[in-house]
Design a protein around this motif. Structure first.
Motif, PDB file in Angstrom:
ATOM      1  N   LYS A  83       0.854  -1.186   0.000  1.00  0.00           N
ATOM      2  CA  LYS A  83       0.000   0.000   0.000  1.00  0.00           C
ATOM      3  C   LYS A  83       0.887   1.231   0.000  1.00  0.00           C
ATOM      4  O   LYS A  83       2.015   1.219   0.519  1.00  0.00           O
ATOM      5  CB  LYS A  83      -0.936   0.015   1.207  1.00  0.00           C
ATOM      6  CG  LYS A  83      -2.091  -0.980   1.088  1.00  0.00           C
ATOM      7  CD  LYS A  83      -3.200  -0.688   2.074  1.00  0.00           C
ATOM      8  CE  LYS A  83      -4.352  -1.670   1.890  1.00  0.00           C
ATOM      9  NZ  LYS A  83      -5.004  -1.529   0.560  1.00  0.00           N
ATOM     10  N   TYR A  84       0.349   2.306  -0.594  1.00  0.00           N
ATOM     11  CA  TYR A  84       1.085   3.561  -0.727  1.00  0.00           C
ATOM     12  C   TYR A  84       0.294   4.664  -0.040  1.00  0.00           C
ATOM     13  O   TYR A  84      -0.906   4.826  -0.279  1.00  0.00           O
ATOM     14  CB  TYR A  84       1.318   3.877  -2.210  1.00  0.00           C
ATOM     15  CG  TYR A  84       2.147   2.796  -2.861  1.00  0.00           C
ATOM     16  CD1 TYR A  84       3.519   2.911  -2.928  1.00  0.00           C
ATOM     17  CD2 TYR A  84       1.548   1.635  -3.335  1.00  0.00           C
ATOM     18  CE1 TYR A  84       4.289   1.890  -3.475  1.00  0.00           C
ATOM     19  CE2 TYR A  84       2.300   0.606  -3.879  1.00  0.00           C
ATOM     20  CZ  TYR A  84       3.681   0.744  -3.943  1.00  0.00           C
ATOM     21  OH  TYR A  84       4.450  -0.273  -4.458  1.00  0.00           O
ATOM     22  N   PHE A  85       0.980   5.403   0.805  1.00  0.00           N
ATOM     23  CA  PHE A  85       0.348   6.468   1.573  1.00  0.00           C
ATOM     24  C   PHE A  85       0.924   7.797   1.105  1.00  0.00           C
ATOM     25  O   PHE A  85       2.147   7.996   1.131  1.00  0.00           O
ATOM     26  CB  PHE A  85       0.589   6.256   3.071  1.00  0.00           C
ATOM     27  CG  PHE A  85      -0.046   5.004   3.600  1.00  0.00           C
ATOM     28  CD1 PHE A  85      -1.309   5.040   4.168  1.00  0.00           C
ATOM     29  CD2 PHE A  85       0.616   3.779   3.503  1.00  0.00           C
ATOM     30  CE1 PHE A  85      -1.909   3.879   4.643  1.00  0.00           C
ATOM     31  CE2 PHE A  85       0.023   2.613   3.970  1.00  0.00           C
ATOM     32  CZ  PHE A  85      -1.239   2.667   4.540  1.00  0.00           C
ATOM     33  N   LEU A  86       0.042   8.683   0.648  1.00  0.00           N
ATOM     34  CA  LEU A  86       0.428   9.980   0.115  1.00  0.00           C
ATOM     35  C   LEU A  86      -0.099  11.067   1.056  1.00  0.00           C
ATOM     36  O   LEU A  86      -1.301  11.278   1.180  1.00  0.00           O
ATOM     37  CB  LEU A  86      -0.151  10.169  -1.288  1.00  0.00           C
ATOM     38  CG  LEU A  86       0.228  11.436  -2.048  1.00  0.00           C
ATOM     39  CD1 LEU A  86       1.735  11.518  -2.266  1.00  0.00           C
ATOM     40  CD2 LEU A  86      -0.502  11.488  -3.387  1.00  0.00           C
ATOM     41  N   TYR A  87       0.824  11.742   1.732  1.00  0.00           N
ATOM     42  CA  TYR A  87       0.468  12.794   2.691  1.00  0.00           C
ATOM     43  C   TYR A  87       0.582  14.147   2.000  1.00  0.00           C
ATOM     44  O   TYR A  87       1.445  14.349   1.134  1.00  0.00           O
ATOM     45  CB  TYR A  87       1.392  12.722   3.908  1.00  0.00           C
ATOM     46  CG  TYR A  87       1.306  11.407   4.646  1.00  0.00           C
ATOM     47  CD1 TYR A  87       0.440  11.234   5.718  1.00  0.00           C
ATOM     48  CD2 TYR A  87       2.083  10.316   4.240  1.00  0.00           C
ATOM     49  CE1 TYR A  87       0.347  10.017   6.380  1.00  0.00           C
ATOM     50  CE2 TYR A  87       1.992   9.087   4.893  1.00  0.00           C
ATOM     51  CZ  TYR A  87       1.123   8.941   5.957  1.00  0.00           C
ATOM     52  OH  TYR A  87       1.025   7.734   6.596  1.00  0.00           O
ATOM     53  N   PHE A  88      -0.260  15.087   2.398  1.00  0.00           N
ATOM     54  CA  PHE A  88      -0.307  16.364   1.687  1.00  0.00           C
ATOM     55  C   PHE A  88      -0.902  17.456   2.570  1.00  0.00           C
ATOM     56  O   PHE A  88      -1.535  17.174   3.593  1.00  0.00           O
ATOM     57  CB  PHE A  88      -1.154  16.227   0.416  1.00  0.00           C
ATOM     58  CG  PHE A  88      -2.564  15.767   0.673  1.00  0.00           C
ATOM     59  CD1 PHE A  88      -3.601  16.677   0.845  1.00  0.00           C
ATOM     60  CD2 PHE A  88      -2.873  14.408   0.742  1.00  0.00           C
ATOM     61  CE1 PHE A  88      -4.909  16.250   1.080  1.00  0.00           C
ATOM     62  CE2 PHE A  88      -4.173  13.964   0.969  1.00  0.00           C
ATOM     63  CZ  PHE A  88      -5.196  14.888   1.138  1.00  0.00           C
ATOM     64  N   SER A  89      -0.707  18.692   2.155  1.00  0.00           N
ATOM     65  CA  SER A  89      -1.393  19.835   2.763  1.00  0.00           C
ATOM     66  C   SER A  89      -2.296  20.455   1.716  1.00  0.00           C
ATOM     67  O   SER A  89      -1.943  20.520   0.538  1.00  0.00           O
ATOM     68  CB  SER A  89      -0.391  20.874   3.270  1.00  0.00           C
ATOM     69  OG  SER A  89       0.328  20.382   4.381  1.00  0.00           O
ATOM     70  N   VAL A 122      -4.226  12.634   4.087  1.00  0.00           N
ATOM     71  CA  VAL A 122      -3.536  11.446   3.595  1.00  0.00           C
ATOM     72  C   VAL A 122      -4.478  10.675   2.682  1.00  0.00           C
ATOM     73  O   VAL A 122      -5.681  10.607   2.922  1.00  0.00           O
ATOM     74  CB  VAL A 122      -3.048  10.556   4.762  1.00  0.00           C
ATOM     75  CG1 VAL A 122      -4.196  10.094   5.638  1.00  0.00           C
ATOM     76  CG2 VAL A 122      -2.256   9.358   4.236  1.00  0.00           C
ATOM     77  N   ALA A 123      -3.914  10.128   1.618  1.00  0.00           N
ATOM     78  CA  ALA A 123      -4.671   9.293   0.681  1.00  0.00           C
ATOM     79  C   ALA A 123      -3.911   7.987   0.474  1.00  0.00           C
ATOM     80  O   ALA A 123      -2.674   7.945   0.591  1.00  0.00           O
ATOM     81  CB  ALA A 123      -4.863  10.022  -0.647  1.00  0.00           C
ATOM     82  N   VAL A 124      -4.631   6.926   0.156  1.00  0.00           N
ATOM     83  CA  VAL A 124      -4.053   5.583   0.104  1.00  0.00           C
ATOM     84  C   VAL A 124      -4.330   4.945  -1.258  1.00  0.00           C
ATOM     85  O   VAL A 124      -5.389   5.155  -1.855  1.00  0.00           O
ATOM     86  CB  VAL A 124      -4.643   4.693   1.223  1.00  0.00           C
ATOM     87  CG1 VAL A 124      -3.902   3.355   1.286  1.00  0.00           C
ATOM     88  CG2 VAL A 124      -4.578   5.407   2.573  1.00  0.00           C
ATOM     89  N   ALA A 125      -3.345   4.154  -1.735  1.00  0.00           N
ATOM     90  CA  ALA A 125      -3.505   3.457  -3.009  1.00  0.00           C
ATOM     91  C   ALA A 125      -2.810   2.104  -2.962  1.00  0.00           C
ATOM     92  O   ALA A 125      -1.959   1.856  -2.091  1.00  0.00           O
ATOM     93  CB  ALA A 125      -2.948   4.302  -4.150  1.00  0.00           C
ATOM     94  N   ASP A 126      -3.144   1.248  -3.928  1.00  0.00           N
ATOM     95  CA  ASP A 126      -2.476  -0.045  -4.063  1.00  0.00           C
ATOM     96  C   ASP A 126      -1.333   0.017  -5.066  1.00  0.00           C
ATOM     97  O   ASP A 126      -0.632  -0.976  -5.266  1.00  0.00           O
ATOM     98  CB  ASP A 126      -3.479  -1.114  -4.511  1.00  0.00           C
ATOM     99  CG  ASP A 126      -4.551  -1.374  -3.462  1.00  0.00           C
ATOM    100  OD1 ASP A 126      -4.235  -1.317  -2.259  1.00  0.00           O
ATOM    101  OD2 ASP A 126      -5.713  -1.629  -3.856  1.00  0.00           O
ATOM    102  N   SER A 127      -1.168   1.153  -5.703  1.00  0.00           N
ATOM    103  CA  SER A 127      -0.121   1.355  -6.703  1.00  0.00           C
ATOM    104  C   SER A 127       0.517   2.718  -6.464  1.00  0.00           C
ATOM    105  O   SER A 127      -0.160   3.653  -6.012  1.00  0.00           O
ATOM    106  CB  SER A 127      -0.721   1.312  -8.111  1.00  0.00           C
ATOM    107  OG  SER A 127       0.153   1.911  -9.054  1.00  0.00           O
ATOM    108  N   PRO A 128       1.805   2.872  -6.754  1.00  0.00           N
ATOM    109  CA  PRO A 128       2.438   4.186  -6.557  1.00  0.00           C
ATOM    110  C   PRO A 128       1.885   5.279  -7.455  1.00  0.00           C
ATOM    111  O   PRO A 128       2.079   6.465  -7.182  1.00  0.00           O
ATOM    112  CB  PRO A 128       3.914   3.921  -6.854  1.00  0.00           C
ATOM    113  CG  PRO A 128       3.945   2.655  -7.634  1.00  0.00           C
ATOM    114  CD  PRO A 128       2.778   1.851  -7.168  1.00  0.00           C
TER     115      PRO A 128
END
Length: 340
Positions: free
Chosen positions: A117-123, A136-142
């Protein structure tokens, strides 16, 4: 918005449509490595795909008004391919936000079943309120698709944290295997994350702002970044304003993920090189080439043609080798024309 800004946005939107097309030129083109204006680059290596990925703030828009993260991939850190838009803060993808998507951080986490899993943090700018908050958003692919948590991960400051909730960094301690989050403009804060990666352990929030320094050396401004090497935790940050030619990277080390930080005796990692028209080299991330002790720093700089015209929103992404002395200190990096 000026005509030039509108033109830059139009060009970037057109490029976004060319998903899968190699957009940076060949090895001999060098820095900048991404097309158009981008800033605050976050680099990730994916064990799932065997490729490197860069997520960045979309730049070239007045008032730092970019609202999309593009993701670019590479097999060799030299030639980069546009994989499309990873996150759009003006779409239903982030229902609580209305734009100003800034400074991403990303991490790959292997799951118990062997998947990733890939976790993308942001403002981003929330629909309600004037100050940036963290998501934060989550995905199964980068490359996504990323699914937002549905609400901000962090929407208010903790005691001792009095600046904007921006410039997030995520770090998994290779010693304890625990995940940590860092953030802060005008302050540096760190905290342990829950194993879910989507909740901060409030009781662990620690103000870690390096003390002292001046704009000539290491006075902390923003953009914390953390990595681990040979028993030491390295903390990097940006000095001065993102629109200043003097915007540069400083560092210190610690014996634990939450400090305290000891500022290096020679704290400057990278700074402008006016003789070669290179300015504002900061807001960085770092990558270790898997299985080696080769390290690279990915950073943005001010496009030299915009040094006097909106320099803070006309930035471009570059990469250079980062080397260490025998005692573990970082050798000062001279910004180059790119990897050879």
């Amino acid at each position: 918005m000026t005509f030039q800004s509108k033109l830059s946005v139009s060009i970037m939107l057109l490029l976004a449509l060319i998903k899968g097309t190699t957009l940076s030129a060949k090895t001999d083109k060098g820095n900048p490595i991404l097309p158009g204006f981008h800033a605050d680059p976050e680099i990730l290596y994916s064990n799932q795909t065997g490729r490197y990925y860069i997520y960045s703030t979309t730049d070239g828009v007045a008032g730092w008004g970019g609202y999309e993260y593009f993701v670019f991939s590479s097999s060799d850190l030299k030639t980069w391919t546009n994989e499309g838009i990873a996150l759009d803060a003006k779409s239903d993808q982030v229902k609580w936000a209305k734009g100003n998507l800034w400074a991403p951080a990303a991490v790959e986490v292997k799951q118990a079943d062997g998947s990733y899993k890939y976790f993308l943090y942001f403002s981003a700018q929330p629909i309600e309120g004037k100050r940036k908050v963290m998501g934060v958003a989550v995905a199964d692919s980068p490359t996504g698709p990323f699914v937002d948590l549905g609400e901000p991960l962090l929407a208010k400051n903790h005691p001792g944290c009095n600046g904007q909730l921006i410039d997030v960094d995520v770090f998994i301690d290779p010693v304890s295997k625990k995940p940590y989050l860092y953030w802060g403009n005008s302050f540096m804060a760190g905290a342990e994350l829950e194993p879910s990666m989507t909740k901060i352990k409030d009781e662990t929030v620690t103000v870690m702002t390096p003390k002292g320094g001046t704009l000539k050396d290491y006075a902390y401004r923003e953009a914390p970044y953390v990595f681990y090497r040979n028993g030491l935790y390295y903390f990097m940050w940006s000095v001065d304003d993102t629109g200043s030619p003097n915007y540069h990277v400083a560092y210190g080390t610690a014996k634990s993920p939450l400090g305290p930080i000891e500022v290096a005796k020679d704290p400057i990692v990278m700074i402008q090189d006016p003789k070669n028209e290179i300015y504002g080299t900061a807001h960085n991330s770092v990558i270790q080439k898997p299985g080696t002790d080769e390290w690279y720093i990915v950073y943005h700089r001010i496009n030299k043609h915009h040094l006097k015209y909106q320099p803070g929103v006309h930035r471009e992404v570059c990469i250079d080798r980062m080397k260490f002395n025998a005692d573990g200190t970082i050798k000062r990096i001279v910004p180059s024309k790119g990897l050879k």
